[in-house]
Design a protein around this motif. Structure first.
Motif, PDB file in Angstrom:
ATOM      1  N   LEU A 108       0.812  -1.217   0.000  1.00  0.00           N
ATOM      2  CA  LEU A 108       0.000   0.000   0.000  1.00  0.00           C
ATOM      3  C   LEU A 108       0.845   1.268   0.000  1.00  0.00           C
ATOM      4  N   VAL A 109       2.016   1.207   0.644  1.00  0.00           N
ATOM      5  CA  VAL A 109       2.908   2.369   0.707  1.00  0.00           C
ATOM      6  C   VAL A 109       4.342   1.883   0.567  1.00  0.00           C
ATOM      7  N   ASP A 110       5.120   2.596  -0.235  1.00  0.00           N
ATOM      8  CA  ASP A 110       6.562   2.345  -0.342  1.00  0.00           C
ATOM      9  C   ASP A 110       7.208   3.664  -0.763  1.00  0.00           C
ATOM     10  N   ALA A 111       7.486   4.518   0.234  1.00  0.00           N
ATOM     11  CA  ALA A 111       7.969   5.862  -0.076  1.00  0.00           C
ATOM     12  C   ALA A 111       8.555   6.510   1.169  1.00  0.00           C
ATOM     13  N   VAL A 112       9.327   7.569   0.948  1.00  0.00           N
ATOM     14  CA  VAL A 112       9.788   8.412   2.051  1.00  0.00           C
ATOM     15  C   VAL A 112       8.682   9.410   2.362  1.00  0.00           C
ATOM     16  N   GLN A 113       8.293   9.479   3.639  1.00  0.00           N
ATOM     17  CA  GLN A 113       7.210  10.374   4.036  1.00  0.00           C
ATOM     18  C   GLN A 113       7.660  11.276   5.181  1.00  0.00           C
TER      19      GLN A 113
END
Length: 220
Positions: free
Chosen positions: A174-179
């Motif tokens: 669902l999420v794979d990122a720098v936040q």
């Protein structure tokens, strides 16, 4: 002659005593810090704060060079308690939530009613007890077909949010990122994964240094 000597002796002693008491007014006698989860609690004592009108709290955050004022509070609004009446020492406390680990500098300053600085104390401390994130239970749970996963980041970090089956098979990313730091809510719609059957699934939040897993139930 003896009577004159006694009077002169008392005359010399009394001003010295009064000056000593006056010198002990409005003095910070201690400054300490404690931690409770992500909260920092400052403790300090002030000797005989007769001229203190307000107290400022300042902090120098990790990686910065300057102090930033975070609060200005009238002295009577602080929690305080007389320790010993004869000494007139008062306890003060102040609580603040911090978001990141690192080295912090805290400074307290006493001011009088004319905004003149009376005294200041500075304290350096390292904080390592703050988690990078908090993962919440999905809602609704059980769900069909949609549920929402919420998490809060306390610092900028690489984030991975994945769904797994009971056997450990990866179902979805669902999420794979720098936040950056902040609160996030992600939708998981089982309609997009038609091969999923009713049952227990797991969602895992992974950052650069830690991870957390929670269970959710799909009902069809």
């Amino acid at each position: 002659m003896l009577r004159v000597f006694k009077i002169l002796f008392l005359f010399l002693i009394i001003p010295i005593t009064l000056n000593a008491q006056s010198a002990q007014r409005d003095k910070i006698s201690s400054f300490d810090i404690k931690f409770k989860k992500s909260d920092v609690i400052l403790y300090w004592k002030v000797f005989n704060p007769v001229n203190v009108s307000y107290i400022t709290i300042e902090v120098k955050y990790p990686g910065t060079n300057n102090f930033e004022r975070i609060d200005k509070i009238n002295s009577e609004n602080f929690d305080r308690k007389s320790v010993k009446d004869s000494l007139k020492i008062y306890d003060y406390s102040y609580r603040r939530t911090v978001d990141n680990n690192g080295v912090y500098y805290f400074k307290i300053t006493l001011f009088d009613g004319s905004n003149n600085e009376i005294e200041t104390e500075e304290l350096k401390t390292g904080i390592t007890s703050i988690n990078e994130f908090k993962l919440f239970q999905n809602s609704p749970n059980p769900f069909n077909p949609v549920t929402f996963i919420t998490y809060k980041l306390f610092k900028s970090t690489q984030v991975s949010l994945k769904i797994y089956s009971m056997t450990g098979r990866e179902v979805a990313t669902l999420v794979d990122a720098v936040q950056p730091s902040g609160s996030y809510t992600v939708e998981f719609n089982s309609v997009n994964y038609p091969d999923l059957s009713s049952g227990i699934y797991f969602y895992k939040l992974q950052t650069e240094t830690s991870s957390d897993i929670k269970k959710m139930i799909l009902t069809k």
